[in-house]
Motif scaffolding. Structure first.
Motif, PDB file in Angstrom:
ATOM      1  N   ALA A  13       0.770  -1.153  -0.115  1.00  0.00           N
ATOM      2  CA  ALA A  13       0.081  -0.047  -0.035  1.00  0.00           C
ATOM      3  C   ALA A  13       0.923   1.121  -0.044  1.00  0.00           C
ATOM      4  O   ALA A  13       1.926   1.302   0.626  1.00  0.00           O
ATOM      5  CB  ALA A  13      -0.857  -0.063   1.387  1.00  0.00           C
ATOM      6  N   HIS A  14       0.289   2.348  -0.561  1.00  0.00           N
ATOM      7  CA  HIS A  14       1.105   3.622  -0.806  1.00  0.00           C
ATOM      8  C   HIS A  14       1.485   4.214   0.505  1.00  0.00           C
ATOM      9  O   HIS A  14       2.555   5.018   0.575  1.00  0.00           O
ATOM     10  CB  HIS A  14       0.658   4.586  -1.776  1.00  0.00           C
ATOM     11  N   THR A  15       0.817   3.611   1.621  1.00  0.00           N
ATOM     12  CA  THR A  15       0.906   4.346   2.765  1.00  0.00           C
ATOM     13  C   THR A  15       1.975   4.189   3.611  1.00  0.00           C
ATOM     14  O   THR A  15       2.478   4.628   4.588  1.00  0.00           O
ATOM     15  CB  THR A  15      -0.243   3.936   3.653  1.00  0.00           C
ATOM     16  N   GLU A  16       2.884   3.006   3.162  1.00  0.00           N
ATOM     17  CA  GLU A  16       4.129   2.497   3.329  1.00  0.00           C
ATOM     18  C   GLU A  16       5.205   3.367   2.862  1.00  0.00           C
ATOM     19  O   GLU A  16       6.423   3.070   3.417  1.00  0.00           O
ATOM     20  CB  GLU A  16       4.205   1.081   3.307  1.00  0.00           C
ATOM     21  N   PHE A  17       4.979   4.197   2.180  1.00  0.00           N
ATOM     22  CA  PHE A  17       6.095   5.024   1.066  1.00  0.00           C
ATOM     23  C   PHE A  17       6.090   6.318   1.517  1.00  0.00           C
ATOM     24  O   PHE A  17       5.165   6.773   1.700  1.00  0.00           O
ATOM     25  CB  PHE A  17       6.053   4.565  -0.265  1.00  0.00           C
ATOM     26  N   THR A  18       7.207   7.007   1.448  1.00  0.00           N
ATOM     27  CA  THR A  18       7.382   8.323   1.152  1.00  0.00           C
ATOM     28  C   THR A  18       7.839   8.928  -0.113  1.00  0.00           C
ATOM     29  O   THR A  18       8.971   8.177  -0.586  1.00  0.00           O
ATOM     30  CB  THR A  18       8.227   8.878   2.237  1.00  0.00           C
TER      31      THR A  18
END
Length: 92
Positions: A13-18
């Motif tokens: 999920a994109h929420t794991e990335f910066t």
């Protein structure tokens, strides 16, 4: 939800990335050969591309590695990802 394919961990999920920025911008050389103008353009002047684009992403809540993502900025479709080589360029 946007899913990003980490080349080390797989799809997450994109929420794991910066988001780390534009992967096509080159940092000026260190030392006196780089002018103030070169640094100004590197830090402040950015294009806002529409369409296919290469970006740097950091897997903040995973392997903690920075890698390159190919993403269409108009549709958010991700067409691939790649590990970075030792020089900071995407590996072939």
């Amino acid at each position: 939800m946007l899913e990003i394919p980490c080349p080390y961990c797989g799809r997450r999920a994109h929420t794991e990335f910066t988001y780390m920025g534009d992967a096509t911008v080159s940092r000026p050389a260190d030392g006196p050969e780089a002018s103030d103008r070169d640094w100004y353009e590197f830090v402040y002047v950015r294009l806002n591309p529409k369409g296919p684009h290469k970006e740097l992403w950091h897997h903040t809540n995973g392997c903690r590695v920075v890698f390159e993502v190919s993403r269409d900025t108009a549709t958010h479709e991700i067409t691939g990802s790649a590990k970075l080589s030792d020089e900071g360029e995407a590996a072939s």
